[in-house]
Design an enzyme around this catalytic site. Structure first.
Site, short mmCIF file in Angstrom:
data_model
loop_
_atom_site.label_atom_id
_atom_site.label_comp_id
_atom_site.label_asym_id
_atom_site.label_seq_id
_atom_site.Cartn_x
_atom_site.Cartn_y
_atom_site.Cartn_z
N ASP A 133 67.27 36.63 65.58
CA ASP A 133 66.02 36.68 64.80
C ASP A 133 64.82 36.90 65.71
O ASP A 133 63.83 37.51 65.32
CB ASP A 133 65.79 35.35 64.06
CG ASP A 133 66.67 35.21 62.84
OD1 ASP A 133 67.54 36.08 62.63
OD2 ASP A 133 66.49 34.22 62.11
N HIS A 206 58.28 36.37 54.80
CA HIS A 206 59.71 36.13 54.55
C HIS A 206 59.84 34.68 54.08
O HIS A 206 59.73 33.74 54.85
CB HIS A 206 60.50 36.36 55.84
CG HIS A 206 61.97 36.12 55.69
ND1 HIS A 206 62.91 37.12 55.70
CD2 HIS A 206 62.66 34.98 55.51
CE1 HIS A 206 64.11 36.61 55.52
NE2 HIS A 206 63.99 35.31 55.41
N LEU A 207 60.05 34.52 52.78
CA LEU A 207 60.05 33.18 52.19
C LEU A 207 61.42 32.84 51.63
O LEU A 207 61.77 33.22 50.51
CB LEU A 207 58.99 33.10 51.08
CG LEU A 207 57.58 33.62 51.42
CD1 LEU A 207 56.67 33.54 50.21
CD2 LEU A 207 56.98 32.86 52.60
N ARG A 282 63.27 26.74 43.15
CA ARG A 282 63.46 26.81 41.70
C ARG A 282 63.26 25.45 41.05
O ARG A 282 62.60 25.31 40.02
CB ARG A 282 64.86 27.33 41.35
CG ARG A 282 64.93 28.81 41.21
CD ARG A 282 66.36 29.26 41.19
NE ARG A 282 67.01 28.87 42.44
CZ ARG A 282 68.11 29.45 42.92
NH1 ARG A 282 68.68 30.42 42.25
NH2 ARG A 282 68.64 29.06 44.06
N GLY A 330 60.25 34.89 48.06
CA GLY A 330 59.33 36.04 48.06
C GLY A 330 59.73 37.10 47.05
O GLY A 330 58.88 37.70 46.38
#
Ligand code: ADP
Length: 395
Positions: A133, A206-207, A282, A330
């Site tokens: 990453d 970036h979520l 959520r 996102g």
């Protein structure tokens, strides 16, 4: 070419079997198999370790390959430290180096090393590649990666913001295909707007469970919100993001915390989980909608922090040409995007509520025509990015 993509978490193993054409692009049916093994090492789960998890995966793969050999495996590794500035072929020495970087990514690197070892034992002849990453951020300038600590803390202990290794000349634009999620998404966003990648300025958000913001200038990373470890920056599922470091010394001195407990507190018990009692966006949104004050507060803290980063990175890139949302939250969470965008009016950002709510498959625009900065949602495909880099090294 058949590439197995592996993403090892501390107690999970995600995999995808991807088929690439001879030129490294997706074959017509790129994903031949995919799955997730969870609760690895959890007592009673029946999956004592990563080797046992691979045994499960192997059974599922046998059917998907129809007897063909898998040509290579690509592994996602979060932290490559200073050493790994590009994807690498796996050797025992590389695995040990990834383990030595564990202090920099305590949730991720040890699990990745276990996955790598288990693979090497099970399929000793299959070439393995690691994709980091951090390597996308090698283009960050010193002003972005250095902490204002005495110099020797950096030179002797390597303490600085990573995502970047030693200063190197910027790579010639355009960057190679593939790369990390941020890289892939940057390319897709530039293409969607018809801006040459090498001239593109953007803020990429970036979520997911982990979350980061990246400032893109001339198509490459010039700043990113994670720091010495992936703990810094945004409010995440279980990570606190930015803190005054005195909080740490205070908790040690006055409340009896030791280093282990602080690591656990900040990495595993904070973020949405700490604030709202739920790590999953959520669930937090659902609880907020039914009047849970803690959930609402968590959304406020997270969206406020994120909006501040967007403002800062708008300056860092010299005026963003796009704000780009990607990853689980996102891409999928219209209510959370709306909370962030509501705070960006000062930058002239205006979004179209209907476009924000619409479900569209590919890259799409959710800003209103009059918005000073276009806002895009761009689905990421980390496995594809990893598969392509693996193909490049393994072919
Ligand atoms: P990672 O790859 O970092 O583990 P993901 O990119 O899969 O994480 O993102 C996970 C997050 O995305 C979770 O917080 C989850 O609640 C959120 N998410 C996924 N789908 C939705 C949705 N439809 N609405 C809101 N949040 C969602």
């Amino acid at each position: 070419m058949l590439v197995l993509v592996i993403n090892s978490g501390s107690s999970s193993l995600k995999y995808q079997l991807r088929e690439l054409a001879d030129d490294g692009t997706d074959a017509p049916v790129p994903v031949l198999a995919q799955g997730l093994v969870e609760r690895i090492g959890v007592p009673g789960s029946g999956v004592p370790d990563h080797a046992a998890a691979l045994e499960q995966v192997e059974a599922e793969l046998a059917e998907a390959t129809g007897g063909r050999t898998i040509d290579a495996a690509g592994h996602r590794v979060v932290h490559g430290g200073e050493r790994f500035t590009a994807p690498a072929r796996v050797t025992n020495e590389v695995i040990r180096a990834i383990e030595r970087l564990a202090p920099l990514a305590p949730l991720h690197n040890p699990a990745a090393a276990q996955g790598l070892r288990a693979m090497a034992e099970r399929w000793p002849d299959m070439p393995q590649v690691v994709v980091f990453d951090t390597s996308f951020h090698q283009t960050m300038p010193r002003e972005a990666w250095q902490y204002a600590l005495p110099d020797e803390v950096y030179t002797e202990h390597g303490i600085r913001r990573y995502g970047f290794p030693r200063p190197r000349p910027p790579p010639p634009p355009p960057p190679p295909p593939g790369g990390t999620s941020h890289d892939l998404v940057t390319g897709l966003a530039a293409e969607h707007l018809g801006i040459p990648r090498g001239e593109f300025r953007a803020v990429v958000l970036h979520l997911g469970n982990g979350a980061s913001a990246t400032a893109i200038r001339d198509g490459v990373s010039v700043d990113t919100s994670m720091g010495y470890t992936p703990l810094a920056g945004l409010v995440m599922g279980t990570r606190s993001g930015d803190l005054d470091p005195s909080v740490v010394t205070h908790l040690m001195r006055n409340h009896g915390y030791d280093a282990e407990e602080l690591d656990t507190l900040m990495n595993r018990r904070s973020g949405l989980l700490g604030l709202a009692g739920e790590a999953d966006m959520r669930q937090v949104l659902e609880n907020a909608a039914s009047g849970d004050g803690r959930a609402r507060n968590a959304l406020d803290v997270a969206s406020y922090r994120l909006a501040k980063y967007v403002g800062g990175y708008h300056v860092a890139v010299g005026g963003a040409q796009a704000i780009v949302f990607t990853a689980g939250i996102g891409e999928n969470s219209a209510p959370f995007r709306a909370r962030v965008l509501d705070r960006l009016g000062a930058l002239g950002v205006a979004y179209d509520a209907e476009a924000n709510r619409a479900r569209v498959a590919g890259p799409h625009t959710i800003s209103a025509p009059e918005s000073a900065i276009p806002v895009l949602v761009v689905p990421t495909d980390e496995e594809q990015a990893i598969a392509r880099l693996t193909w490049e090294l393994a072919r």
